[in-house]
Scaffold this active site. Structure first.
Site, mmCIF file in Angstrom:
data_model
loop_
_atom_site.group_PDB
_atom_site.id
_atom_site.type_symbol
_atom_site.label_atom_id
_atom_site.label_comp_id
_atom_site.label_asym_id
_atom_site.label_seq_id
_atom_site.Cartn_x
_atom_site.Cartn_y
_atom_site.Cartn_z
ATOM 1 C CG ASP A 185 39.691 33.529 36.227
ATOM 2 O OD1 ASP A 185 39.815 33.504 37.460
ATOM 3 O OD2 ASP A 185 38.620 33.780 35.644
ATOM 4 C CE LYS B 154 44.858 38.645 38.953
ATOM 5 N NZ LYS B 154 44.113 37.963 37.885
ATOM 6 N N GLY C 23 39.557 34.620 42.803
ATOM 7 C CA GLY C 23 39.965 33.264 43.156
ATOM 8 C C GLY C 23 41.342 33.000 42.608
ATOM 9 C CG HIS C 24 44.634 34.659 43.348
ATOM 10 N ND1 HIS C 24 45.208 35.676 44.066
ATOM 11 C CD2 HIS C 24 44.137 35.233 42.237
ATOM 12 C CE1 HIS C 24 45.069 36.808 43.408
ATOM 13 N NE2 HIS C 24 44.403 36.562 42.297
ATOM 14 C CD GLN D 200 38.130 40.936 40.535
ATOM 15 O OE1 GLN D 200 38.434 42.050 40.869
ATOM 16 N NE2 GLN D 200 37.547 40.101 41.338
HETATM 17 P P1 IMP Z 1 31.431 40.600 40.431
HETATM 18 O O1 IMP Z 1 32.861 41.030 40.596
HETATM 19 O O2 IMP Z 1 31.088 39.404 41.258
HETATM 20 O O3 IMP Z 1 30.470 41.740 40.603
HETATM 21 O O4 IMP Z 1 31.239 40.134 38.902
HETATM 22 C C1 IMP Z 1 31.375 41.040 37.811
HETATM 23 C C2 IMP Z 1 32.082 40.358 36.638
HETATM 24 O O5 IMP Z 1 33.453 40.138 36.960
HETATM 25 C C3 IMP Z 1 31.513 38.986 36.274
HETATM 26 O O6 IMP Z 1 31.620 38.817 34.873
HETATM 27 C C4 IMP Z 1 32.434 38.031 36.990
HETATM 28 O O7 IMP Z 1 32.446 36.751 36.409
HETATM 29 C C5 IMP Z 1 33.766 38.751 36.824
HETATM 30 N N1 IMP Z 1 34.746 38.420 37.863
HETATM 31 C C6 IMP Z 1 34.765 38.840 39.132
HETATM 32 N N2 IMP Z 1 35.821 38.347 39.787
HETATM 33 C C7 IMP Z 1 36.503 37.604 38.911
HETATM 34 C C8 IMP Z 1 37.743 36.855 38.987
HETATM 35 O O8 IMP Z 1 38.433 36.780 39.999
HETATM 36 N N3 IMP Z 1 38.119 36.225 37.842
HETATM 37 C C9 IMP Z 1 37.411 36.323 36.689
HETATM 38 N N4 IMP Z 1 36.279 37.011 36.579
HETATM 39 C C10 IMP Z 1 35.825 37.652 37.674
#
Ligand code: IMP
Length: 438
Positions: free
Chosen positions: A13, A16, A40-41, A223
């Site tokens: 977040d 990017k 999420g962008h 991420q």
């Molecule tokens: P997962 O990727 O859904 O398995 O989540 C694992 C961890 O990564 C959690 O703490 C999520 O909140 C975090 N996470 C996954 N994708 C994003 C993103 O795009 N932005 C911020 N945090 C993310």
């Protein structure tokens, strides 16, 4: 022409998407190389505000080919909806290409994501619930289904006949969940395959051909490095293979390491995190609320694009930023959301930690110990004026320039772009990332 990678230097977040959207005009190919619809962008441009999960943020530039690489796991329903949403808002989506080797999120991945978090109880990761983790697990376990399989009925049936009963046993016997029906899953995924067939291709060849033609290629990370499976705050990380880092970009699109010559690290002027895990500079007071809710009326507050969860907020962590810059070989920094800090009389940056009464200048050996460290702050004067209209570094208030210089020192890399608002043009570019002098 070598490729440029854009990575997140914090916990995701960082902005990017808006940085990719800004620089996409200089590139012919933009490729997403990792993660899934957990990413999420948010992009704001002349067409409005968009939340993208799978389609690369370069889609808003007419001449770009937008690739979803083999390193991404794809929820086909999310992708179809995203393409429909973009088309209905006047964006040409015929330029989207989906790797035939990208793995597909199946309904059991969504179910297992939730069931597994429940089973973990207090040790839950706080995942996005998008099935991304279980899809990557199955990829590594050689139980995955790829896009090439869903566009061919015989291939899908052959894979499902083994994988679906296997997964049903895991879901019912281990988690006590509900089994999936073969015919329903088959029908749904054949339909997804039918709709996605025009986009599915060998995207690695597309990227390699563009390279041979000397075109500019942008590899878009998802991420942030601190969520990386190897180098992040394990186990509170995401599960993408390859990693969320620049080195993973080659694997995730299918080019060699010599293809990469620039790594743009995107850093927010403060720190945020969603989900559980250590966060040394986290704030719990009014300052956290000020950071989180800035721009909330315009939909640009610190709330997850994917889940809507409020993000945890804190001051910029220079120790972690220096760590992620070195891990990625960052050559250029894009500093985002400088405008948000205008509300503070004094702005803090973390320049070290204290652990058991001892001062640490670098990261504790085990990242998890980061939960036990106390941040050591340096206080800088705030600028307390709106900077969102400023387009040249010299026009920033001296206090804001001082803050930017300190961030550069802490990261150890020059800041080449500063964003001062969510709109595409709300940016200060001090050195063109593609080497063109300004
Ligand atoms: P997962 O990727 O859904 O398995 O989540 C694992 C961890 O990564 C959690 O703490 C999520 O909140 C975090 N996470 C996954 N994708 C994003 C993103 O795009 N932005 C911020 N945090 C993310």
């Amino acid at each position: 022409m070598p490729a440029t990678v854009i990575i997140g230097g914090q916990w995701g977040d960082e902005g990017k998407g808006r940085v990719v959207d800004f620089f996409a005009r200089s590139c012919s190919v933009i490729a997403r190389y990792s993660a899934g619809s957990n990413a999420g962008h948010t992009i704001v441009n002349e067409l409005g505000k968009f939340g993208l999960h799978l389609v690369p943020a370069g889609i808003f530039h007419a001449d770009t080919t937008c690739i979803i690489g083999n390193g991404v796991v794809v929820n086909p329903q999310t992708l179809i909806e995203e393409i429909e949403m973009l088309s209905s808002r006047g964006v040409d989506t015929s330029r989207v290409r989906l790797s035939d080797r990208a793995h597909v999120v199946m309904p059991w991945h969504l179910a297992i994501d939730k069931l597994d978090e429940q089973l973990r109880g207090e040790r839950a990761i706080g995942t996005t619930g998008t099935g991304t983790g279980p899809a990557f697990t199955d990829k590594a376990a050689r139980l995955g289904i790829r896009t090439i399989d869903i566009v061919k009925p015989e291939a899908l049936e052959e894979k499902l006949s083994f994988i679906l009963p296997y997964k049903n046993r895991v879901i019912t016997e281990l988690y006590g969940g509900e089994p999936f029906d073969y015919d329903e899953v088959r029908a749904d995924y054949l339909e997804y395959g039918r709709q996605l067939r025009p986009y599915v291709t060998d995207t690695a060849a597309l990227v390699q051909d563009a390279q041979d033609r000397g075109e500019q290629i942008l590899l878009e990370g998802a991420q942030g490095t601190l969520l990386d499976l190897d180098s992040g705050t394990y186990p509170y990380v995401t599960s993408s293979l390859p990693t969320s880092m620049a080195a993973g970009a080659c694997l995730g699109v299918g080019v060699g390491p010599t293809a990469i010559d620039r790594v743009v690290g995107v850093y927010k002027a403060y720190q945020t995190r969603v989900g559980d895990g250590p966060f040394p500079t986290e704030l719990f007071d009014d300052d956290a609320r000020l950071l989180r809710d800035h721009g909330v009326d315009q939909g640009t507050g610190e709330y997850g694009t994917t889940t809507g969860r409020p993000r945890r907020c804190g001051w910029f962590d220079g120790v972690l930023a220096g760590y992620t810059a070195r891990l990625n070989g960052v050559t250029s920094v894009a500093l985002t959301r400088l405008d948000v800090l205008a509300q503070f009389e004094r702005v803090k940056v973390c320049v070290g930690y204290e652990l058991d009464g001892k001062r640490l200048e670098s990261l504790p050996p085990a990242l998890l110990e980061a939960s036990a460290v106390r941040p050591v702050y340096e206080e800088l004067p705030g600028w307390q004026q709106d900077v969102s209209h400023i387009r040249r570094l010299v026009d920033l208030p001296p206090e804001a320039r001082r803050f930017v210089r300190r961030i550069e020192e802490l990261i150890g890399v020059q800041v080449d772009m500063i964003s001062v608002g969510p709109e595409r043009e709300q940016a200060i570019v001090t050195r063109d990332i593609f080497g063109v002098p300004l």
